[in-house]
Design an enzyme around this catalytic site. Structure first.
Site, PDB file in Angstrom:
ATOM      1  N   TYR A   1      36.041 -24.914  64.803  1.00  0.00           N
ATOM      2  CA  TYR A   1      37.344 -25.544  65.050  1.00  0.00           C
ATOM      3  C   TYR A   1      37.191 -26.569  66.160  1.00  0.00           C
ATOM      4  CZ  TYR A   1      40.901 -23.390  62.173  1.00  0.00           C
ATOM      5  OH  TYR A   1      41.700 -23.045  61.128  1.00  0.00           O
TER       6      TYR A   1
ATOM      7  N   GLU B   1      40.066 -29.004  67.132  1.00  0.00           N
ATOM      8  CA  GLU B   1      41.293 -29.803  67.269  1.00  0.00           C
ATOM      9  C   GLU B   1      41.190 -30.699  68.493  1.00  0.00           C
ATOM     10  OE1 GLU B   1      41.331 -26.536  66.648  1.00  0.00           O
ATOM     11  OE2 GLU B   1      43.058 -25.969  65.419  1.00  0.00           O
TER      12      GLU B   1
ATOM     13  N   ASP C   1      44.618 -51.130  52.521  1.00  0.00           N
ATOM     14  CA  ASP C   1      43.955 -49.929  52.028  1.00  0.00           C
ATOM     15  C   ASP C   1      42.707 -50.384  51.285  1.00  0.00           C
ATOM     16  OD1 ASP C   1      43.066 -47.803  50.523  1.00  0.00           O
ATOM     17  OD2 ASP C   1      45.059 -47.145  49.878  1.00  0.00           O
TER      18      ASP C   1
ATOM     19  N   THR D   1      39.058 -44.423  51.970  1.00  0.00           N
ATOM     20  CA  THR D   1      38.308 -43.209  51.699  1.00  0.00           C
ATOM     21  C   THR D   1      36.859 -43.506  52.099  1.00  0.00           C
ATOM     22  OG1 THR D   1      37.895 -43.958  49.452  1.00  0.00           O
ATOM     23  CG2 THR D   1      39.713 -42.414  49.765  1.00  0.00           C
TER      24      THR D   1
ATOM     25  N   LYS E   1      33.845 -43.617  47.983  1.00  0.00           N
ATOM     26  CA  LYS E   1      33.802 -44.477  46.788  1.00  0.00           C
ATOM     27  C   LYS E   1      32.611 -45.433  46.934  1.00  0.00           C
ATOM     28  CE  LYS E   1      38.709 -44.015  45.672  1.00  0.00           C
ATOM     29  NZ  LYS E   1      39.557 -43.573  46.781  1.00  0.00           N
TER      30      LYS E   1
ATOM     31  N   ARG F   1      33.404 -36.957  50.528  1.00  0.00           N
ATOM     32  CA  ARG F   1      34.840 -37.075  50.259  1.00  0.00           C
ATOM     33  C   ARG F   1      35.600 -37.012  51.580  1.00  0.00           C
ATOM     34  NH1 ARG F   1      37.423 -37.162  45.761  1.00  0.00           N
ATOM     35  NH2 ARG F   1      35.384 -37.215  44.794  1.00  0.00           N
TER      36      ARG F   1
END
Ligand code: DSN
Length: 420
Positions: A53, A55, A200, A227, A230, A236
């Site tokens: 974790y 954060e 985008d 992203t 691609k 991903r």
């Protein structure tokens, strides 16, 4: 890739994983948003960082034990900044949708307006399609193409809508548009109405990083969302880049965490760092350039056949083809038929489509994955010929024959494990 532990401990999942490995190895992937990652990226994704974790952001986390999470996130950020000429990068978005949503929440109040591209003209769901919950919060207005045969955007109408609706964000970018946008015009319209210019770049991030496409930051765009899986050929995930404003970057960081996400997926962030390192190599520029050459080669074959290509062709990695007009077959049927020949692509709406979204008139295809496998113009053109054969003749013997050649092409171009 081998999965010896899964095979020993979970035969059902192992069977599905092995099936996918085989499907990818033996078939040809033409979905323009897909690609193959390197073994190095896969190793990072399978690393122990998934246990952690973290954060917060490097140097300011909520839990202890962060010396290695900080190291990989800082590497990912610095490499992303260098690749895209950004002053700030947030590498925590879990995907492209999350990156877009966080950008809206960072910069808008409920009820504010976003001017984005019409979905049937190539825009994305998160650019404000009514099926998304985003439209319950923000007001989305639209621009589109003036002429679908050339792809020219109707900039005059866009300016008119902008003046009328006073958007806070003018949003460029697409998931099914095969041309370069006129970035100067986008930025001029945004400035004229006092909006931020956001692009985008999910589909073309790799082309921009490889300098095979223009960089929106060079034209004054304020933010890019993307992203990473691609054309950029990473794991991903998503990312938000800010050209210069520390104030905007701070708002974006807050929107991602604690605004919308919890613990960042540190194994994915490590994989992003590895992929960005790969994209910084000179060989990546050659890859990006070859993607476009391969698309052009396919475009040439379809054009010779008299097929109707939306916008008349392509400047990037993708082609949108009107299957209904070109081959008297729906996009859905074309997708299924080509699947039987080992060629994977996706059905897609085209501008003015009268068919339902689940079986529209178009198909969308692209060359990023084939290019990763080492396809060049001649092999790409051959794939287009095989597609035409299958779509025009359609009988079992033709499909079987095409499938055999697809298997041979795939076997001759194995998916590489390394790009160095
Ligand atoms: N699913 C991605 C694409 O195929 O373009 C973006 O939504």
């Amino acid at each position: 890739m081998e999965f010896p532990f899964i095979e020993r401990e979970d035969r059902e999942v192992a069977a599905a994983l092995a099936g996918e490995e085989q499907r990818e190895a033996e078939g040809l992937e033409l979905i323009p948003s897909e690609n193959y990652i390197s073994r190095a990226v896969k190793e990072a994704m399978a690393s122990s960082l998934t246990n952690k974790y973290a954060e917060g952001y490097p140097g300011r986390r909520y839990y202890g034990g962060q010396e290695f999470t900080d190291a990989v996130e800082t590497l990912a950020i610095e490499r992303a900044k260098k690749l895209f000429g950004a002053a700030y990068a947030n590498v925590q978005p879990l995907g492209g949708a999350n990156a877009n949503i966080a950008t809206y929440f960072a910069l808008l109040e409920p009820g504010d307006t976003v001017l984005g591209m019409e979905l049937s003209h190539g825009g994305h769901l998160t650019h404000g399609h009514p099926v998304t919950y985003l439209t319950k919060i923000f007001n989305f207005v639209r621009y589109g193409m003036k002429d679908v045969e050339t792809g020219e955007i109707d900039y005059e109408d866009m300016l008119r809508v902008a003046k009328e609706t006073k958007p806070k964000i003018v949003l460029a970018g697409f998931s099914a548009y095969p041309r370069e946008l006129d970035y100067e015009k986008f930025v001029a319209i945004a400035r004229e109405v006092g909006a931020l210019a956001v692009m985008d770049v999910a589909h073309i991030a790799g082309l921009i990083a490889g300098k095979a496409a223009k960089n929106p930051f060079d034209y004054g765009f304020d933010i890019m969302t993307t992203t990473t899986h691609k054309t950029l050929r990473g794991p991903r995930g998503g990312m938000i880049l800010t050209r210069e404003s520390a104030e905007i970057a701070k708002k974006i960081d807050k929107a991602i965490f604690p605004g919308l996400q919890g613990g960042p997926h540190m194994h994915q962030i490590a994989a992003k760092a590895v992929a960005f390192g790969e994209a910084l190599r000179t060989s990546f520029a050659a890859y990006a350039k070859q993607i476009i050459l391969n698309t052009k080669a396919m475009e040439g074959v379809f054009a010779k056949q008299g097929a109707r290509l939306i916008t008349g062709g392509s400047d990037n990695h993708l082609i949108l083809l009107d299957a209904e007009t070109s081959f008297c077959i729906s996009g859905g049927e074309a997708e299924m038929l080509l699947d039987r020949a080992g060629i994977t692509l996706n059905k897609n709406v085209i501008p003015g489509d009268t068919r339902p979204a689940m079986d529209p008139s178009g198909i969308r295809l692209g060359t990023p994955a084939l290019t990763t496998r080492g396809f060049r113009e001649a092999e790409s053109a051959r794939v287009a010929e095989l597609m035409i054969d299958v779509l025009t003749k359609r009988d079992d013997a033709v499909v079987a024959c095409a499938h055999e050649e697809v298997r041979a092409l795939a076997a001759a171009h194995p998916i590489p494990e390394s790009f160095s």
